[in-house]
Design a protein around this motif. Structure first.
Motif, PDB file in Angstrom:
ATOM      1  N   VAL A  85      97.905  74.746  14.087  1.00  0.00           N
ATOM      2  CA  VAL A  85      98.938  75.599  13.480  1.00  0.00           C
ATOM      3  C   VAL A  85      99.533  76.521  14.544  1.00  0.00           C
ATOM      4  N   LEU A  86      98.656  77.130  15.340  1.00  0.00           N
ATOM      5  CA  LEU A  86      99.153  78.009  16.404  1.00  0.00           C
ATOM      6  C   LEU A  86      99.990  77.227  17.407  1.00  0.00           C
ATOM      7  N   ALA A  87      99.555  76.005  17.708  1.00  0.00           N
ATOM      8  CA  ALA A  87     100.255  75.202  18.710  1.00  0.00           C
ATOM      9  C   ALA A  87     101.626  74.755  18.226  1.00  0.00           C
ATOM     10  N   THR A  88     101.812  74.728  16.914  1.00  0.00           N
ATOM     11  CA  THR A  88     103.088  74.279  16.372  1.00  0.00           C
ATOM     12  C   THR A  88     104.160  75.357  16.491  1.00  0.00           C
ATOM     13  N   ILE A  89     103.709  76.620  16.453  1.00  0.00           N
ATOM     14  CA  ILE A  89     104.667  77.729  16.373  1.00  0.00           C
ATOM     15  C   ILE A  89     105.679  77.754  17.528  1.00  0.00           C
ATOM     16  N   PRO A  90     105.235  77.666  18.801  1.00  0.00           N
ATOM     17  CA  PRO A  90     106.229  77.729  19.882  1.00  0.00           C
ATOM     18  C   PRO A  90     107.283  76.630  19.776  1.00  0.00           C
ATOM     19  N   SER A  91     106.866  75.425  19.423  1.00  0.00           N
ATOM     20  CA  SER A  91     107.844  74.340  19.295  1.00  0.00           C
ATOM     21  C   SER A  91     108.854  74.659  18.203  1.00  0.00           C
TER      22      SER A  91
ATOM     23  N   THR B 294     115.987  74.414   5.570  1.00  0.00           N
ATOM     24  CA  THR B 294     115.610  73.014   5.387  1.00  0.00           C
ATOM     25  C   THR B 294     115.596  72.281   6.719  1.00  0.00           C
ATOM     26  N   ARG B 295     116.525  72.622   7.588  1.00  0.00           N
ATOM     27  CA  ARG B 295     116.554  71.929   8.883  1.00  0.00           C
ATOM     28  C   ARG B 295     115.306  72.198   9.691  1.00  0.00           C
ATOM     29  N   ILE B 296     114.774  73.417   9.575  1.00  0.00           N
ATOM     30  CA  ILE B 296     113.548  73.718  10.312  1.00  0.00           C
ATOM     31  C   ILE B 296     112.346  73.017   9.670  1.00  0.00           C
ATOM     32  N   ILE B 297     112.275  73.054   8.345  1.00  0.00           N
ATOM     33  CA  ILE B 297     111.134  72.411   7.674  1.00  0.00           C
ATOM     34  C   ILE B 297     111.057  70.940   8.044  1.00  0.00           C
ATOM     35  N   VAL B 298     112.218  70.316   8.086  1.00  0.00           N
ATOM     36  CA  VAL B 298     112.271  68.896   8.412  1.00  0.00           C
ATOM     37  C   VAL B 298     111.706  68.631   9.808  1.00  0.00           C
ATOM     38  N   LEU B 299     111.859  69.605  10.703  1.00  0.00           N
ATOM     39  CA  LEU B 299     111.451  69.384  12.094  1.00  0.00           C
ATOM     40  C   LEU B 299     109.974  69.659  12.358  1.00  0.00           C
ATOM     41  N   ILE B 300     109.323  70.391  11.450  1.00  0.00           N
ATOM     42  CA  ILE B 300     107.962  70.832  11.754  1.00  0.00           C
ATOM     43  C   ILE B 300     106.989  69.674  12.027  1.00  0.00           C
ATOM     44  N   PRO B 301     107.046  68.584  11.254  1.00  0.00           N
ATOM     45  CA  PRO B 301     106.098  67.502  11.570  1.00  0.00           C
ATOM     46  C   PRO B 301     106.225  67.004  13.013  1.00  0.00           C
ATOM     47  N   TRP B 302     107.423  67.071  13.548  1.00  0.00           N
ATOM     48  CA  TRP B 302     107.653  66.662  14.936  1.00  0.00           C
ATOM     49  C   TRP B 302     106.935  67.597  15.893  1.00  0.00           C
ATOM     50  N   ALA B 303     106.913  68.874  15.515  1.00  0.00           N
ATOM     51  CA  ALA B 303     106.318  69.878  16.402  1.00  0.00           C
ATOM     52  C   ALA B 303     104.803  69.871  16.326  1.00  0.00           C
TER      53      ALA B 303
ATOM     54  N   VAL C 145     111.349  77.105  19.515  1.00  0.00           N
ATOM     55  CA  VAL C 145     112.299  76.435  20.403  1.00  0.00           C
ATOM     56  C   VAL C 145     113.281  75.600  19.581  1.00  0.00           C
ATOM     57  N   PHE C 146     112.759  74.910  18.579  1.00  0.00           N
ATOM     58  CA  PHE C 146     113.622  74.123  17.695  1.00  0.00           C
ATOM     59  C   PHE C 146     114.676  75.009  17.045  1.00  0.00           C
ATOM     60  N   GLY C 147     114.207  76.133  16.508  1.00  0.00           N
ATOM     61  CA  GLY C 147     115.123  77.028  15.796  1.00  0.00           C
ATOM     62  C   GLY C 147     116.251  77.458  16.715  1.00  0.00           C
ATOM     63  N   PHE C 148     115.877  77.712  17.962  1.00  0.00           N
ATOM     64  CA  PHE C 148     116.846  78.177  18.947  1.00  0.00           C
ATOM     65  C   PHE C 148     117.851  77.073  19.294  1.00  0.00           C
ATOM     66  N   LEU C 149     117.324  75.888  19.608  1.00  0.00           N
ATOM     67  CA  LEU C 149     118.203  74.784  20.012  1.00  0.00           C
ATOM     68  C   LEU C 149     119.025  74.253  18.836  1.00  0.00           C
ATOM     69  N   GLN C 150     118.405  74.310  17.679  1.00  0.00           N
ATOM     70  CA  GLN C 150     118.991  73.806  16.450  1.00  0.00           C
ATOM     71  C   GLN C 150     120.345  74.448  16.165  1.00  0.00           C
ATOM     72  N   LYS C 151     120.429  75.763  16.432  1.00  0.00           N
ATOM     73  CA  LYS C 151     121.689  76.463  16.209  1.00  0.00           C
ATOM     74  C   LYS C 151     122.786  75.866  17.083  1.00  0.00           C
ATOM     75  N   LYS C 152     122.406  75.540  18.308  1.00  0.00           N
ATOM     76  CA  LYS C 152     123.393  74.995  19.233  1.00  0.00           C
ATOM     77  C   LYS C 152     123.727  73.551  18.885  1.00  0.00           C
ATOM     78  N   LEU C 153     122.750  72.897  18.232  1.00  0.00           N
ATOM     79  CA  LEU C 153     122.957  71.491  17.905  1.00  0.00           C
ATOM     80  C   LEU C 153     124.129  71.360  16.939  1.00  0.00           C
ATOM     81  N   THR C 154     124.294  72.337  16.071  1.00  0.00           N
ATOM     82  CA  THR C 154     125.289  72.213  15.017  1.00  0.00           C
ATOM     83  C   THR C 154     126.344  73.300  15.161  1.00  0.00           C
ATOM     84  N   GLY C 155     126.964  73.324  16.301  1.00  0.00           N
ATOM     85  CA  GLY C 155     127.920  74.393  16.553  1.00  0.00           C
ATOM     86  C   GLY C 155     129.261  74.207  15.860  1.00  0.00           C
ATOM     87  N   GLY C 156     129.630  72.999  15.540  1.00  0.00           N
ATOM     88  CA  GLY C 156     130.932  72.770  14.937  1.00  0.00           C
ATOM     89  C   GLY C 156     132.042  73.130  15.912  1.00  0.00           C
TER      90      GLY C 156
END
Lengths: 429, 320, 277
Positions: C249-255, B130-139, C258-269
């Motif tokens: 659609v292709l242009a969205t994938i790299p972002s 869900t966290r990724i889906i929420v972010l996609i519009p931003w990307a 990167v989000f997925g990667f940073l996202q993990k660090k964002l919520t490290g607890g």
């Protein structure tokens, strides 16, 4: 103690910044080359906006053969896009980095001419080239008696009809050199049924269409030129919006929703058979050939004629020369070469636009055989003339802040024609 | 205004510090100052060159008759541009729409983002997904934002009207109708700003020490109470920062609005920066346009200062 | 910290609503990228294409130098992100914790950059870049992106710094750690979630930025992805919807990666540990 740590942190940071900077510089320096080659040959930068593969190929072919013939004057194509082209160009001109040869369209390039950025081509263009393009079209690229661009291709507004729906309504497809607005109205009324509107017209941004077609009724709007331009909104100017309004709200033969849409949105309704006719830019004929359902029997109707004839404002695509170019002469020579019937004809066909020059028009007529509506579209070109609004300095801003909103309100049946005229007049200057 | 913010923003910090170092100009103060300068210096050169100078030039142009014509001469003309601007009714009329647009988007985005960030912070299933889906519009590249929403709002072939059709409603001409155009555009504004605001608030929630939550829970506070008494105060500075910046950005960004409606129908969605753009680039009257820019700066800062001062005053009262 | 089933159910419903609102337009673009031009220009409104076509993707990849501009964009976005984070971290701390004229000047600058219409800064900026010979270079673009994103990242980060209880730092200082250590081991780790959000912001801003790239870059081989994508918008509103959707659609994938990667660090607890450390 603490102070030292601060300095260490600072040093680390700046080192990091510099290292990054260094690594970047290497990769970026491969990019922008500058004007002249070292070997005495002149390099001209040619910013082209053509986006269809066929048109790009035609431009490249012309440039390649020029480069082969002229080793001393090499032309380099800078491919750019239409979207944002104006913003890019104004920055380039103001910043002094504009290319030597510039592709654009008349309405957008004229302001640069008024501001003194474009070379006068009157003397540089060859007699052949000058004679090849009709007088009325030269008008659209003439500013203060100077020809500031070579006009290449243009569009007109055409009426496309669903022949089956016309036949079902017992209407004959009109033939002849032109069709009057009254005829259009009659056909629209005849073809309107419970499920079908006679006409769909994408006028979400109505300004360009209205200004262009107003020529047919002698609707000039402006007199004078440059920054001393007077506006007059009289019966001639109001004829086109009033007729559209009439079809939409008196006859109910024009789909009022379509008046808020874009041209291509309405095309979908046309394909779906919910409107019998639609007014579109002529280039849409090419899209129809590709996208229309197999069983849609579409035809192009003769050009719309007002009281003054089948006249429309010509807003051709253009090729201009930067006045600050170190090689204006060479650039103009290239334009003479580029303006050949073959090159312009090929670009026109790829973009589905009408060539401005007679020679290119003949080539397109022969090569297409008049198929897919090309016969009517090419015929409409005879009525394309220069229009005063192309030369009014503040037109672009007035169009967006006054003309479009006022027309939207009028076509949305929110204000009267008198109020429309009043808004347009008061909003000017 | 900035001075006011600075003064009210760090009351606790200041009292703690003066207690500790015994006076406002002690050696520690001077050391901290030097430290601060050292921390700031690396970025100072690019900031001055690429930001401060162009900005200062831009502001100053408002007092000149500069145009973008070739070899144009520039003269200082004092406040003439501002006098002329005072009579520009179209510009001032668009102010109302601009404020409605920017305030609605900023406030609604803030509220939605707060709710969404709390949901993402709660222990729900499929959290990573869900966290990724929420972010996609931003990307997504902004160029398609306008296009996709125009498709969704389309009267004839849009899915929104298709969905309404199932319930026997509509069709509504969302972007073409005079009454629905602005709300429809505001929804798009929220859509494109929500992911970013959510992430920033989520990061703010992550920064609130869990001990505070645990302590509140032990005191018997339920979820809503903890949100009100722990999460919200902890997020306050971030929330104020993000809603004010959302407001500014939306007030200044005519891009989304223009792509969706081109200011239509009938000027219902025409906002002030569009006038600035048209005046600067289309009319090439950059001097007059810059005067508009200067006025926009003053207007926005005025609105924001009221908001920020009120917010921080509440915060201060909440503490004492 | 138990939540009642009814509240939980409500949370799921609300979350589903948000996901639908945010995700549906994305799905619609994805679906458009697989539709034929004829279907896109018809009155049908189905999420599942009637007929799946893949030519949009091949056309997008072949025709417009999409990959080269993607490489340019990636370089620019990564450099902007790294530089941005490196500069933001210390500056935001200085801005939030210290006061006086420096802070006031910083705040004025931050707000002024955000409020003043960007369109009016473009031309002075272009002239400056030309003077230092950085127009039409990716390096110049990176520097511009860093300075243009910095006000916002500072503005946000100082909010996060302000949220850190001062007592944590004081506790560290009392343990005898010097200020630099306190920053490094106590303050910066606490700022990690905010820093990750900042990194996402700078990456996406640079990756998707169109206007500055448009006016600052002249050579086609330096074009970034948004410029190339926009070339699918032709003259007279002749948008090539299919290839544009595919490109987007292709242009969205790299972002997203990167989000997925940073996202993990964002919520490290990691906060519990930080306080004790």
């Amino acid at each position: 103690m603490k102070k030292n740590h601060g300095i260490v942190a600072l040093a680390l940071l700046s080192a990091g910044t510099l290292a990054l900077a260094g690594c970047q510089q290497g990769s970026a320096s491969g990019g922008g080359e500058d004007g002249d080659g070292g070997d005495g040959a002149v390099t001209l930068q040619f910013q082209s906006l053509s986006d269809q593969p066929g048109a790009q190929a035609a431009v490249s072919a012309a440039v390649d053969s020029w480069n082969a013939d002229n080793p001393d004057v090499q032309v380099e194509i800078l491919q750019a896009g239409w979207d944002g082209a104006y913003d890019k160009l104004i920055t380039q001109f103001t910043g002094g980095t504009a290319p030597d040869i510039i592709h654009f369209d008349a309405a957008s390039i004229v302001p640069f001419a008024s501001d003194g950025y474009l070379a006068d081509l009157s003397d540089g263009l060859s007699d052949e080239v000058l004679a090849d393009v009709p007088e009325g079209i030269w008008d659209s690229v003439t500013v203060n008696d100077q020809i500031i661009a070579y006009p290449s291709t243009m569009q007109s507004y055409m009426v496309f009809a669903n022949a089956d729906l016309l036949a079902a309504a017992g209407v004959e497809v009109p033939t002849g050199d032109s069709m009057t607005w009254d005829q259009l109205r009659e056909i629209a009324q005849a073809t309107t049924t419970a499920d079908v509107y006679g006409l769909g017209w994408g006028l979400g941004s109505p300004a360009a269409t209205v200004m262009t077609l107003a020529q047919g009724f002698g609707g000039d709007f402006f007199s004078g030129s440059g920054d001393d331009v007077q506006i007059e909104v009289g019966p001639n100017e109001l004829e086109v919006p009033e007729r559209i309004h009439q079809m939409a709200y008196e006859d109910a033969s024009l789909d009022p929703v379509s008046l808020t849409q874009s041209g291509s949105d309405v095309l979908a309704s046309f394909y779906g058979g919910t409107v019998a006719m639609t007014v579109q830019g002529s280039f849409q004929a090419a899209n129809m050939a590709g996208d229309a359902p197999e069983d849609l029997n579409w035809v192009t109707l003769p050009p719309l004629a007002g009281s003054e004839g089948a006249l429309q404002a010509a807003n051709p695509q253009t090729y201009s020369v930067n006045i600050d170019s170190a090689h204006v002469e060479e650039a103009t020579a290239f334009l003479n070469y580029f303006a050949s019937g073959e090159t312009i004809g090929a670009i026109a066909q790829a973009d589905a636009l009408i060539p401005a020059s007679t020679s290119a028009r003949e080539i397109v007529a022969t090569e297409t055989g008049g198929e897919n509506g090309w016969d009517q579209i090419l015929a409409s070109a005879d009525g394309l003339v220069g229009a005063p609004f192309l030369h009014a300095d503040a037109y672009a801003a007035w169009k967006d802040t006054v003309l479009n909103p006022a027309l939207q309100q009028y076509l949305g049946d929110q204000i009267t024609a008198d109020q429309l005229a009043q808004q347009l007049t008061e909003g000017w200057g | 205004m900035s001075a006011a913010t600075a003064a009210v923003a760090t009351p606790s910090a200041r009292s703690a510090r003066s207690r500790r170092s015994g006076g406002p100009s002690g050696p520690r103060q001077r050391a901290e100052r030097r430290e601060a300068i050292a921390l700031v210096i690396p970025a100072l050169l690019p900031i001055i060159v690429f930001s401060v100078i162009p900005l200062a030039v831009g502001v100053a142009l408002g007092f000149t008759n500069a145009t973008l014509a070739r070899n144009a001469t520039i003269e200082f003309i004092g406040f003439d541009n501002f006098v002329k601007l005072a009579g520009d009714t179209a510009f001032w009329n668009s102010f109302g729409i601009g404020i409605v647009w920017a305030t609605s988007v900023a406030v609604l985005t803030g509220v939605c983002a707060l709710a969404l960030a709390s949901l993402l912070n709660a222990n729900l299933r499929f959290k990573p997904l869900t966290r990724i889906i929420v972010l996609i519009p931003w990307a997504m590249p902004p160029v398609v934002t306008g296009i996709v929403w125009r498709m969704i709002y389309d009267v004839n072939s849009g899915p929104l009207n298709a969905a309404l059709g199932w319930f026997g409603l509509g069709p509504v001409n969302w972007l073409g109708d005079f009454s629905t155009a602005l709300p429809a555009v505001i929804v798009v504004g929220i859509w494109s700003g929500l992911p970013q605001t959510t992430v920033l608030l989520l990061a703010g929630m992550q920064s609130i020490p869990t001990e505070l939550h645990e302590a509140a829970a032990m005191d018997g506070a339920n979820g809503a109470r903890r949100f009100w008494h722990v999460t919200l105060p902890g997020l306050r500075s971030v929330l104020i920062a993000i809603t004010s910046i959302d407001f500014i950005w939306n007030f200044n960004d005519f891009g989304i609005v223009y792509v969706l409606t081109e200011g239509g129908p009938g000027g219902r969605t025409m906002i002030p920066p569009l006038f600035t753009y048209l005046e600067a680039f289309r009319n090439r009257e950059i001097g007059y346009a810059s005067a508009m820019g200067d006025v926009l700066v003053l207007a926005i800062l005025l609105i924001l200062s009221v908001y920020i001062v009120v917010q921080f005053r509440q915060q201060k009262e909440g503490r004492s | 910290m138990r939540t009642s089933p009814r509240v939980r159910a409500g949370q799921y419903v609300l979350l589903a609503g948000f996901l639908l609102f945010l995700g549906f337009p994305v799905l619609w673009i994805v679906s458009a990228s697989f539709k034929s031009s004829a279907e896109l220009n018809s009155l049908s409104a189905s999420l599942i294409p009637n007929e799946w076509v893949f030519t949009n993707f091949t056309e997008a990849l072949e025709r417009q130098n999409l990959l080269r501009s993607a490489a340019n964009s990636f370089l620019v976005a990564v450099c902007t992100m790294v530089l941005g984070v490196v500069l933001t971290l210390p500056m935001s701390y200085a801005l939030a914790r210290l006061r006086g004229k420096l802070r006031a000047a910083g705040t004025v600058w931050i707000l002024a950059t955000q409020v003043f219409p960007q369109i009016l800064i473009i031309i002075p900026l272009f002239l400056v870049l030309r003077t230092v010979m950085l127009n039409d270079t990716l390096f110049g673009l990176i520097l511009v992106y860093v300075t243009f994103t910095l006000p916002f990242t500072l503005w946000m980060m100082q909010g996060y710094v302000a949220a850190i209880p001062r007592e944590l730092e004081d506790a560290g200082a009392m343990d005898g750690a010097n200020r630099f250590r306190v920053l490094l081991h106590i303050v910066f780790p606490l700022l990690r979630p905010g820093l990750m959000a900042t990194a996402m912001f700078t990456f996406v801003s640079a990756w998707n930025e169109f206007f500055l790239a448009l006016v600052l870059l002249q050579s086609p081989e330096l074009y970034t992805l948004p410029i190339t994508l926009r070339s699918f918008l032709g003259a007279e509103g002749q948008t090539q919807l299919g290839p544009l959707a595919a490109g987007a659609v292709l242009a969205t994938i790299p972002s997203v990666i990167v989000f997925g990667f940073l996202q993990k660090k964002l919520t490290g607890g990691m906060l519990a540990g930080a306080v004790k450390g």
